[in-house]
Design a protein around this motif. Structure first.
Motif, mmCIF file in Angstrom:
data_model
loop_
_atom_site.group_PDB
_atom_site.id
_atom_site.type_symbol
_atom_site.label_atom_id
_atom_site.label_comp_id
_atom_site.label_asym_id
_atom_site.label_seq_id
_atom_site.Cartn_x
_atom_site.Cartn_y
_atom_site.Cartn_z
ATOM 1 N N UNK A 1 0.850 -1.189 0.000
ATOM 2 C CA UNK A 1 0.000 0.000 0.000
ATOM 3 C C UNK A 1 0.884 1.236 0.000
ATOM 4 N N UNK A 2 0.358 2.286 -0.577
ATOM 5 C CA UNK A 2 1.051 3.552 -0.626
ATOM 6 C C UNK A 2 1.132 4.139 0.778
ATOM 7 N N UNK A 3 2.334 4.555 1.191
ATOM 8 C CA UNK A 3 2.518 5.163 2.505
ATOM 9 C C UNK A 3 3.799 4.679 3.148
ATOM 10 N N UNK A 4 3.935 4.938 4.412
ATOM 11 C CA UNK A 4 5.133 4.535 5.138
ATOM 12 C C UNK A 4 6.273 5.500 4.903
ATOM 13 N N UNK A 5 7.378 5.258 5.547
ATOM 14 C CA UNK A 5 8.551 6.151 5.499
ATOM 15 C C UNK A 5 9.189 6.214 4.121
ATOM 16 N N UNK A 6 9.128 5.132 3.361
ATOM 17 C CA UNK A 6 9.847 5.053 2.080
ATOM 18 C C UNK A 6 8.940 5.034 0.859
ATOM 19 N N UNK A 7 7.662 5.216 1.029
ATOM 20 C CA UNK A 7 6.753 5.287 -0.120
ATOM 21 C C UNK A 7 5.725 4.174 -0.186
ATOM 22 N N UNK A 8 6.117 2.954 0.188
ATOM 23 C CA UNK A 8 5.225 1.798 0.153
ATOM 24 C C UNK A 8 5.400 1.011 1.444
ATOM 25 N N UNK A 9 4.370 0.269 1.847
ATOM 26 C CA UNK A 9 4.515 -0.614 2.993
ATOM 27 C C UNK A 9 3.770 -1.916 2.738
ATOM 28 N N UNK A 10 4.231 -2.957 3.415
ATOM 29 C CA UNK A 10 3.624 -4.279 3.300
ATOM 30 C C UNK A 10 2.418 -4.363 4.227
ATOM 31 N N UNK A 11 1.391 -5.037 3.765
ATOM 32 C CA UNK A 11 0.213 -5.254 4.585
ATOM 33 C C UNK A 11 -0.148 -6.737 4.511
ATOM 34 N N UNK A 12 -0.295 -7.348 5.680
ATOM 35 C CA UNK A 12 -0.679 -8.757 5.760
ATOM 36 C C UNK A 12 -1.952 -8.856 6.582
ATOM 37 N N UNK A 13 -2.887 -9.677 6.103
ATOM 38 C CA UNK A 13 -4.127 -9.906 6.840
ATOM 39 C C UNK A 13 -4.696 -11.252 6.422
ATOM 40 N N UNK A 14 -5.637 -11.730 7.201
ATOM 41 C CA UNK A 14 -6.346 -12.944 6.821
ATOM 42 C C UNK A 14 -7.632 -12.544 6.129
ATOM 43 N N UNK A 15 -7.978 -13.273 5.086
ATOM 44 C CA UNK A 15 -9.131 -12.930 4.262
ATOM 45 C C UNK A 15 -9.778 -14.218 3.767
ATOM 46 N N UNK A 16 -11.080 -14.209 3.678
ATOM 47 C CA UNK A 16 -11.801 -15.374 3.155
ATOM 48 C C UNK A 16 -12.320 -15.134 1.752
ATOM 49 N N UNK A 17 -12.045 -13.938 1.212
ATOM 50 C CA UNK A 17 -12.546 -13.568 -0.106
ATOM 51 C C UNK A 17 -11.410 -13.516 -1.112
#
Length: 125
Positions: free
Chosen positions: A43-59
């Motif tokens: 996702x766009x953001x964080x200190x350097x421009x992009x950041x990792x996002x981890x989540x659990x999803x059923x879709x």
């Protein structure tokens, strides 16, 4: 291989999980959502421009790609896919606690937090 209406990549995965990451993901899955898939995205953001996002999803969405990594189904959206090519995900613990560590050959710079990075071609989202 097609299963439940989506493609599952079985070989030559673009993403690699260390044994420690597999163990921690399974532990979290059992604790939170045993049948969920692990969604990995940037996702766009964080200190350097992009950041990792981890989540659990059923879709699983139509533009998602699903990887079977040692029995863990990892879902990556089409927009994040190129920036995660070759990603190695590890898990380690130290005196400050445990955390996932991202080793991404696509990153040209990373922040000290280890979760934010920049890439050469930023043509995402």
């Amino acid at each position: 291989m097609f299963k439940m209406g989506f493609f599952i990549a079985k070989t030559n995965s673009m993403i690699h999980l260390s044994p420690a990451a597999i163990s921690e993901i399974r532990r979290l899955q059992l604790k939170q959502q045993p049948n969920a898939l692990l969604r990995l995205t940037i996702k766009l953001g964080g200190c350097s421009g992009w950041f990792y996002d981890m989540s659990f999803d059923e879709t699983v969405k139509t533009d998602d790609r699903v990887f079977d990594l040692s029995g863990i189904k990892v879902v990556v959206d089409n927009e994040s896919l190129n920036s995660l090519n070759g990603l190695a995900l590890d898990y380690s613990e130290d005196l400050m606690g445990g955390g996932f560590r991202f080793h991404n050959p696509q990153a040209i710079a990373t922040c000290g937090c280890g979760n934010s990075f920049s890439i050469a071609t930023q043509n995402h989202v």
